[in-house]
Write an enzyme that holds these catalytic residues in place. Structure first.
Site, short mmCIF file in Angstrom:
data_model
loop_
_atom_site.label_atom_id
_atom_site.label_comp_id
_atom_site.label_asym_id
_atom_site.label_seq_id
_atom_site.Cartn_x
_atom_site.Cartn_y
_atom_site.Cartn_z
N HIS A 271 -34.00 -12.22 -33.56
CA HIS A 271 -33.85 -13.65 -33.62
C HIS A 271 -32.37 -13.93 -33.26
CE1 HIS A 271 -37.57 -13.88 -36.54
NE2 HIS A 271 -37.81 -14.14 -35.41
N GLU B 1 -29.81 -15.07 -35.43
CA GLU B 1 -29.37 -14.40 -36.79
C GLU B 1 -28.38 -13.13 -36.34
OE1 GLU B 1 -33.93 -15.71 -38.31
OE2 GLU B 1 -33.37 -13.67 -38.24
N HIS C 29 -32.43 -9.38 -40.42
CA HIS C 29 -32.55 -10.63 -40.11
C HIS C 29 -31.28 -11.47 -40.96
CE1 HIS C 29 -36.39 -10.61 -37.70
NE2 HIS C 29 -36.38 -9.39 -38.41
N GLU D 41 -33.46 -9.17 -45.10
CA GLU D 41 -32.72 -10.70 -44.78
C GLU D 41 -31.26 -10.63 -45.62
OE1 GLU D 41 -33.97 -13.18 -43.54
OE2 GLU D 41 -36.04 -12.89 -42.98
#
Ligand SMILES: [Zn+2]
Length: 658
Positions: free
Chosen positions: A252, A255, A384, A476
């Protein structure tokens, strides 16, 4: 492109339209050396040096024609050599400046005494080349011909001068004072745009050429190479029984923390290895580590236009084609949920459904899938941002309408062990009192099954687990997707130990080699574990890795046309190294066809465009009105555009393999 930063170039661009300089009749510099038919008969006289980029030379009088046979200041200013000196600071990220520029200037505006050229010293050139060559390697640029120490420089006995003499006075004072007591790893905790990222990866690989290597797995939609840096005691090849790990970040584009962490990790691994850090040396000597800091460099460009600190949640997430890469992989999970009811069904090495290829498949996705197939990865982390949690497969819910449903894989215990390892070393993830982002995962120990958090199909971790031998986690890394630079160093501090520990987990469980009775390796043999409906297959050399938590297991190896062998093993609780379990299978006559179904000889042996896909063939997408010259330039290095105003006189001598 990096852009024309200096006003001089802008001015040149305008002037050059009306001025067409003749291309040199022989190789640049040869004329001055008397190698061309036409020789310089005119005699120069000493004059004030007025070249803007050379005004800090330790002498004031220069002479034309210079050592490259430029006859006037104008000739020099329109030369590729001079433009190179003016942009080098940009190209090399400030490295080797001002020394490189000054030495170059001593050729372009040579010292003049009694109307004669005084050449610069060879030893100065040699020292410069030694320290600056890696910076050139890092951007794939050849060492400039006019800095050839044997051609344009002379020894002391010939009365040379030192163009850096002014510089040395300053350096001697400062470097002594600033010299660190003990060597340490120096990392600049900043954001890196594409060119800076590529440059630093290549520079790192050049510095650690014995253990590191960069390669591209393909190109983004807009033609940017997807660069990987790998670390291994044998970079560039798979070693028997050496497990392979990958980290992928920035799929992404907005990110970005993971992208920076992997750039820092690369520098850390290289530097600590050289400094003698035994943990890092052991890790690199026993593991092949691949880092892909940016899977979506096009998206990053869009996100970075908004700038760091802007907490945009969507801009740049997608690729240039508006594709979310973590939804673009083949959905094998729905298929698994269907066949799990069939008792004999195995959920591994599932083929890509043909229908997948009817949809829009991003070149970035294809490149990564091809990479996954070519390298026998065992363990992976996908980095991420936007939350603080570790998630593990499946990401796609068992029940199509259920948004938040625990959907474990047959290897749920292994995935939990891996996830907990990451959390345990992460001060914020493991700290109960830490402030959290939107979702609160404290009660879950900062780990969650992906589908239980929120369900989506087409993700990379599910595909990795169901199509290859590789177990992938989603990391994350924090609430902010594109934080300001002052948050990057804390992010590194928080994640460094976790990133290392997770790589080390690839040495858990068992590994071994499957051979026939003559000692030949058996490729694509299946390694199954009783009670876990997910097999691992052997690689080209017959080697395999099976991640497992401690316990007692029955392991079976089987292959098409061979007998089946089972072994009972115990993995003790405190085992820090993979247990070695080898198998020898005997050839048997195939009586029934049932093996065909059970163990296909080649699991990928069916219609699959990926087999013939060349991720490097995608030379970017053409825009309207682009000429042939520009498309040729596309294959040139990124810095080639700095010389676009030179028409046919571009410095091909800076291209490698030219
Ligand atoms: Zn993401």
């Amino acid at each position: 492109m990096a852009g024309l930063r200096c006003p001089l170039l802008g001015a040149l661009l305008i002037i050059i339209v009306g001025v067409v300089r003749c291309s040199p009749k022989c190789f640049p510099g040869d004329q001055a050396l008397g190698k061309c038919g036409e020789s310089t008969s005119e005699k120069g006289t000493c004059a004030d040096n007025t070249l803007g980029y050379c005004d800090d030379l330790p002498y004031s009088k220069a002479i034309f024609p210079n050592l490259l046979d430029h006859r006037s200041r104008g000739d020099v200013e329109f030369s590729a050599e001079y433009i190179l000196l003016s942009v080098l600071d940009n190209l090399l990220q400030g490295e080797c400046n001002p020394d490189l520029r000054l030495v170059g200037c001593s050729i372009l505006a040579p010292k003049c005494e009694k109307n004669k050229i005084v050449k610069p010293c060879r030893r100065v050139c040699q020292a410069l080349k030694k320290s600056c060559l890696p910076a050139f390697e890092a951007i794939d640029m050849a060492w400039p011909y006019f800095l050839d120490c044997d051609r344009f420089f002379v020894g002391e006995e010939e009365g040379c001068h030192d163009p850096l003499e002014k510089l040395r006075v300053n350096v001697e004072i400062t470097s002594e004072d600033l010299a660190p007591q003990t060597p340490y790893t120096l990392i600049h905790f900043t954001h890196h745009n594409y060119n800076q990222m590529v440059s630093i990866l290549k520079k790192t690989a050049a510095k650690c050429s014995n253990i590191a290597k960069t390669y591209s797995i393909g190109r983004s939609f807009e033609g940017k190479d997807l660069f990987v840096i790998e670390f291994s005691n044998n970079p560039g090849q798979h070693d028997l029984l050496e497990p392979e790990v990958r980290y992928v970040a920035n799929m992404h584009g907005n990110e970005v923390v993971g992208r920076e962490l992997l750039i820092y990790l690369a520098q850390y691994l290289c530097s600590e290895y050289l400094l003698g850090n035994t943990r890092i040396q052991t890790l690199i000597n026993t593991t092949r580590i691949h880092l892909l800091p940016s899977m979506n460099p096009d998206g990053y460009e869009r996100a970075s236009e908004e700038g760091a600190g802007y907490n945009g949640w969507t801009n740049g997430r997608m690729t240039a084609q508006n594709i979310d890469l973590n939804r673009n992989f083949p959905d094998l999970t729905s298929e698994v949920h269907k066949i799990m009811k069939v008792r004999s069904a195995r959920v591994d090495h599932m083929p890509i459904p043909e229908s997948y290829w009817w949809g829009k498949v991003a070149p970035e996705t294809k490149a990564v899938m091809k990479w996954m197939r070519n390298v026998p990865f065992v363990l992976s982390g996908s980095l991420h941002g936007g939350e603080l949690v570790v998630t593990y497969p499946y990401d796609f819910s068992k029940h199509p309408l259920e948004e938040k449903m625990f959907s474990p894989t047959p290897d749920d215990k292994v995935f939990k062990m891996l996830s907990k390892t990451y959390v345990a070393s992460h001060p914020k993830m493991s700290d109960q009192s830490t402030e959290r982002c939107g979702g609160n995962f404290i009660n879950r120990g900062s780990i969650i099954n992906g589908a239980e958090w929120y369900s989506f199909s087409g993700g990379m971790p599910d595909f990795s687990y169901l199509h290859t031998n590789c177990f992938e986690l989603t990391l994350e890394l924090g609430c902010e997707k594109f934080p300001t630079e002052d948050e990057l160093y804390p992010a590194w501090q928080d994640n460094k130990e976790s990133l290392l520990s997770l790589i080390e987990m690839v040495h858990r469980g068992i590994k071994g080699v499957v051979k026939d009775e003559h000692g030949n390796p058996i490729k694509n043999a299946r390694i199954s574990v009783k009670g876990i409906r997910h097999d691992i297959t052997t690689g080209e050399d017959g080697d395999y890795w099976r991640l497992l938590i401690p316990g007692v297991y029955v392991i079976t190896a089987e292959a098409f046309g061979y007998s089946k062998v089972s072994k009972k093993i115990t993995l003790p609780a405190r085992m820090m190294k993979a247990g070695r379990v080898d198998f020898v299978l005997n050839r048997v006559e195939i009586k029934t066809r049932k093996y065909d179904k059970l163990i296909p000889e080649d699991i990928y042996d069916r219609y699959d465009p990926l087999d013939s896909y060349d991720p490097h063939a995608q030379a970017g997408q053409r825009e309207q009105g682009e000429g042939d010259e520009q498309s040729q330039d596309r294959e040139k290095p990124w810095w080639w555009s700095y010389f676009s105003m030179l028409g046919n006189n571009k410095p091909s001598w800076l291209l490698k393999n030219n």
